[in-house]
Design a protein around this motif. Structure first.
Motif, PDB file in Angstrom:
ATOM      1  N   ILE A  71      -3.215   5.568 -11.022  1.00  0.00           N
ATOM      2  CA  ILE A  71      -2.820   5.400  -9.623  1.00  0.00           C
ATOM      3  C   ILE A  71      -4.063   5.278  -8.747  1.00  0.00           C
ATOM      4  O   ILE A  71      -4.938   6.146  -8.788  1.00  0.00           O
ATOM      5  CB  ILE A  71      -1.963   6.589  -9.149  1.00  0.00           C
ATOM      6  CG1 ILE A  71      -0.721   6.746 -10.034  1.00  0.00           C
ATOM      7  CG2 ILE A  71      -1.576   6.424  -7.691  1.00  0.00           C
ATOM      8  CD1 ILE A  71       0.210   5.556 -10.024  1.00  0.00           C
ATOM      9  N   ALA A  74       2.876   9.730  -8.753  1.00  0.00           N
ATOM     10  CA  ALA A  74       2.837   8.598  -9.689  1.00  0.00           C
ATOM     11  C   ALA A  74       4.241   8.098  -9.999  1.00  0.00           C
ATOM     12  O   ALA A  74       4.498   6.882 -10.003  1.00  0.00           O
ATOM     13  CB  ALA A  74       2.124   9.019 -10.973  1.00  0.00           C
ATOM     14  N   GLU A 101       5.586   4.425  -9.062  1.00  0.00           N
ATOM     15  CA  GLU A 101       5.950   3.543 -10.178  1.00  0.00           C
ATOM     16  C   GLU A 101       7.439   3.221 -10.203  1.00  0.00           C
ATOM     17  O   GLU A 101       7.865   2.394 -11.017  1.00  0.00           O
ATOM     18  CB  GLU A 101       5.523   4.194 -11.492  1.00  0.00           C
ATOM     19  CG  GLU A 101       4.001   4.229 -11.668  1.00  0.00           C
ATOM     20  CD  GLU A 101       3.564   5.094 -12.841  1.00  0.00           C
ATOM     21  OE1 GLU A 101       4.441   5.741 -13.472  1.00  0.00           O
ATOM     22  OE2 GLU A 101       2.356   5.132 -13.131  1.00  0.00           O
TER      23      GLU A 101
END
Length: 528
Positions: A14, A314, A318
């Motif tokens: 990230i 994250a 995502e």
């Protein structure tokens, strides 16, 4: 905590930008203990060797000694091994390390910089921020040019210390006790202090005078730098240079040559933020909790914040993390802060407990004084052991009431301090068990969820794997037949989160595997 968060985000792929108004220099190392759990995260990142190779001498004894002065009476001594002289506890593949902040911060910075998608910008100060459903706009200012700049980000995390600008901009207050003691830290250099007394090498000396505990002395680098802390009361009292030099002489018990490097007055706090933020802006580390350094919990608690928040950020970025995932950060981490802050204050109270008893006898010469010193030393040493032996604080924290863990109906065990029994109850840190040469079960956890199939009769768990695949949730399925792993985890199916905490366990698949995956990723209600 910004470096720890950037490191874990970088490890997860990230992009992250660290903005720091200072230049990264550490003039007064505040942290020097890297706890067992933090070292487990360093193991995950692959930087244990970097910590072990820090300049702090591996053979330096970690003893804690209680004295009237270095040239006076020794009242008690807790003998603790050097870094090379101790082994990890049975519950972990790692041991705690002595790595002061001016050594540990550069390690984290080096690791964060190893990722091309992580940037560190020093001498850059946050001025303001605005958040919207789409992201955050931060205004920063270059400390050298004074030029402002606008940065667009998905999220902003305030890891900016006790006087946090981010916490202030969010209007978040702190609750607790704002001033436990007013203390003055003095860093001085003396090449061979150990030659001036007969107490030998030790990590920490605690000084007891007629008024009780009044100061501590810590070997910062195990060589020539020392940090003396003059511990006052709950009312502010400024010390002159003459006062400081007199205190140094009193502690050592004689005149000697030294170089005074820095003096920093500070206040011990017992404070936890009323909120950890939300939506697009959060706080972590000292911005969220301020505690006495007695116990070494502050930095290690902050690293726990960073790792908890990192995988949730994250997952959200995502696309497989639900709306409730980031909302779980505060209910998981704030109770741990309250727990650790309270324990740190308890340690302070125990260290200062001689202030509440008559001490004249321990300063008397002769047999009566010897007996009084033995009685005091035995009693004080026993009281202080709770601070030196606190594995339960570092490894035993649990997210018992987490909205993204599925309870299994088992009762919560006691929250221990000096002892720690591994459990795989949902919310707890997944137990460490050796599964190969220098390979731990902890090495299985990190980037995504891990589903353990334990024993030779474990269900296939195809439904859970399929539900995760359909929802884009990273999941590894690992089969382990060793009896000791099944014994530690107590169920044949165990779902472990990316941060290494257990999310769910059972001897059979749930009736609604999709519901389970939705719960643990912040999408839905508990599954059956």
């Amino acid at each position: 905590m910004g470096l720890a968060l950037a490191s874990d985000l970088g490890w997860r792929g990230i992009p992250a930008l660290v903005v720091e108004k200072g230049d990264g220099s550490i003039y007064q190392p505040r942290q020097d203990l890297v706890g067992v759990r933090t070292m487990e995260f360093c193991r995950r990142w692959g930087i244990v060797g970097w910590v072990e190779e820090s300049p702090y001498p591996r053979d330096y004894p970690q003893d804690c000694v209680y004295v009237t002065s270095l040239d006076g009476y020794q009242l008690g001594r807790e003998r603790l091994p050097s870094m090379d002289g101790g082994n990890p506890p049975p519950q972990s593949p790692q041991r705690r390390e002595r790595c002061p902040q001016d050594m540990f911060d550069p390690i984290l910075a080096r690791y964060a910089r190893s990722f091309p998608h992580v940037s560190l910008r020093y001498r850059t100060e946050l001025v303001d921020l605005e958040q919207s459903p789409q992201g955050v706009t931060a205004t920063v200012r270059d400390a050298d040019t004074g030029e402002p700049e606008t940065i667009a980000a998905d999220y902003v995390i305030g890891c900016d210390g006790g006087s946090s600008k981010v916490r202030s901009l969010l209007g978040i207050g702190m609750s607790g006790r704002p001033a436990l003691t007013y203390t003055t830290n003095i860093i001085f250099r003396c090449d061979d202090l150990v030659s001036l007394h007969d107490k030998g090498q030790a990590y920490r000396f605690i000084f007891v005078g007629p008024e009780g505990t009044w100061a501590t002395l810590v070997a910062i680098n195990g060589a020539d730098r020392w940090r003396m802390s003059i511990i006052g009361g709950d009312e502010e009292h400024a010390l002159s240079e003459q006062d400081i030099r007199a205190a140094i002489r009193r502690a050592v018990g004689r005149d000697f040559a030294y170089e005074l490097l820095s003096v920093v007055p500070w206040v011990r706090h017992e404070l936890v933020a009323d909120s950890y933020g939300g939506a697009r802006v959060f706080i972590a580390g000292d911005a969220a909790h301020l505690m006495s350094p007695t116990g070494g919990f502050g930095m290690n608690t902050g690293v726990g914040d960073a790792v908890d928040l990192s995988w949730k950020l994250a997952a959200t970025l995502e696309g497989w993390g639900g709306e409730r995932l980031l909302e779980s950060y505060e209910p998981e981490r704030r109770p741990i802060a309250i727990r650790n802050v309270t324990e740190a204050s308890g340690n302070l109270g125990r260290m200062l407990s001689p202030r509440d008893e008559p001490l004249e006898a321990i300063f008397e010469a002769g047999p009566e004084g010897d007996r009084a010193r033995i009685r005091f030393g035995e009693r004080y040493s026993e009281v202080m052991r709770r601070e030196w032996f606190c594995l339960g604080i570092h490894l035993g924290y649990r997210y018992d009431d987490s909205p993204i863990c599925q309870p299994d109906g088992t009762p919560a065990p006691p929250d221990e301090v000096m002892s720690y029994s591994q459990i795989a109850r949902p919310g707890a840190r997944a137990p460490h068990v050796w599964i190969g040469a220098d390979r731990s079960t902890l090495d299985l956890y990190g980037h995504g969820f891990t589903l353990l199939r334990l024993g030779d009769a474990a269900p296939a768990a195809d439904g859970i794997a399929r539900a995760a695949l359909e929802r884009g949730v990273p999941l590894s399925v690992v089969a382990l037949e060793a009896d000791e792993v099944l014994e530690a985890y107590e169920r044949r199916l165990v779902l472990v989160r990316p941060d290494g905490h257990v999310a769910w366990r059972s001897d059979e698949e749930p009736r609604d595997p999709g519901g389970l995956i939705e719960l643990v990723t912040g999408h839905g209600a508990p599954s059956a």
